[in-house]
Design a protein around this motif. Structure first.
Motif, short mmCIF file in Angstrom:
data_model
loop_
_atom_site.label_atom_id
_atom_site.label_comp_id
_atom_site.label_asym_id
_atom_site.label_seq_id
_atom_site.Cartn_x
_atom_site.Cartn_y
_atom_site.Cartn_z
N LYS A 45 0.86 -1.18 0.00
CA LYS A 45 0.00 0.00 0.00
C LYS A 45 0.90 1.24 0.00
CE LYS A 45 -3.58 -2.38 2.57
NZ LYS A 45 -4.29 -2.52 3.83
N GLU A 46 0.36 2.36 -0.46
CA GLU A 46 1.15 3.59 -0.60
C GLU A 46 1.78 4.03 0.72
OE1 GLU A 46 3.23 6.38 -2.39
OE2 GLU A 46 1.99 4.94 -3.46
N GLU A 47 1.04 3.92 1.82
CA GLU A 47 1.61 4.33 3.11
C GLU A 47 2.76 3.43 3.55
OE1 GLU A 47 -2.36 2.21 4.10
OE2 GLU A 47 -1.68 3.63 2.63
N VAL A 48 2.73 2.17 3.14
CA VAL A 48 3.82 1.24 3.45
C VAL A 48 5.04 1.58 2.61
CG1 VAL A 48 4.53 -1.19 3.42
CG2 VAL A 48 2.23 -0.57 4.15
N VAL A 49 4.84 1.93 1.35
CA VAL A 49 5.95 2.35 0.48
C VAL A 49 6.64 3.57 1.07
CG1 VAL A 49 6.54 3.29 -1.79
CG2 VAL A 49 4.93 1.40 -1.62
N LYS A 50 5.86 4.54 1.54
CA LYS A 50 6.44 5.75 2.14
C LYS A 50 7.25 5.41 3.38
CE LYS A 50 2.84 8.87 0.51
NZ LYS A 50 1.66 9.67 0.89
N LEU A 51 6.72 4.53 4.22
CA LEU A 51 7.43 4.12 5.43
C LEU A 51 8.73 3.40 5.08
CD1 LEU A 51 7.47 3.95 8.50
CD2 LEU A 51 6.14 1.86 8.33
N MET A 52 8.68 2.52 4.07
CA MET A 52 9.88 1.79 3.66
C MET A 52 10.94 2.76 3.12
SD MET A 52 8.03 -1.50 1.93
CE MET A 52 9.44 -2.04 1.05
N LYS A 53 10.53 3.75 2.35
CA LYS A 53 11.47 4.76 1.84
C LYS A 53 12.08 5.54 2.98
CE LYS A 53 9.50 5.47 -2.75
NZ LYS A 53 8.79 6.42 -3.63
N LYS A 54 11.26 5.93 3.94
CA LYS A 54 11.73 6.69 5.10
C LYS A 54 12.79 5.90 5.88
CE LYS A 54 9.97 8.81 9.32
NZ LYS A 54 8.76 9.02 10.14
N ARG A 55 12.62 4.61 5.92
CA ARG A 55 13.56 3.75 6.65
C ARG A 55 14.70 3.22 5.78
NH1 ARG A 55 9.61 0.94 11.04
NH2 ARG A 55 9.00 2.91 11.98
N GLY A 56 14.77 3.72 4.54
CA GLY A 56 15.86 3.34 3.64
C GLY A 56 15.78 1.94 3.09
N MET A 57 14.58 1.39 2.98
CA MET A 57 14.41 0.02 2.51
C MET A 57 14.07 -0.06 1.04
SD MET A 57 12.38 -1.61 5.70
CE MET A 57 12.51 -3.25 5.05
N LYS A 58 13.64 1.05 0.44
CA LYS A 58 13.25 1.02 -0.96
C LYS A 58 13.52 2.39 -1.56
CE LYS A 58 9.41 -0.48 -3.80
NZ LYS A 58 8.10 -1.08 -3.83
N SER A 59 14.06 2.40 -2.76
CA SER A 59 14.38 3.68 -3.39
C SER A 59 13.23 4.23 -4.18
CB SER A 59 15.58 3.53 -4.29
OG SER A 59 15.35 2.53 -5.26
#
Length: 59
Positions: A45-59
């Motif tokens: 989900k979009e909010e999960v993508v944002k969280l992953m980016k914030k934590r450096g897990m996905k570019s």
């Protein structure tokens, strides 16, 4: 290993309540699933993508 990769965070999961019981259905796979299951078709989900980016897990 991605701690967010599970059906509960996927765009395809749908929760359905009946008779006081909640079941989860994957609209992509077409059958009942559990929130903790993992499949290779996972799309977060979009909010999960944002969280992953914030934590450096996905570019």
């Amino acid at each position: 290993m991605n701690p967010y990769h599970c059906c509960a965070t996927c765009i395809h999961i749908e929760g359905m309540k009946s008779n006081g019981r909640t079941t989860y259905h994957c609209s992509r796979l077409g059958y009942e699933t559990k929130t903790t299951y993992q499949f290779s078709c996972w799309e977060p989900k979009e909010e999960v993508v944002k969280l992953m980016k914030k934590r450096g897990m996905k570019s």
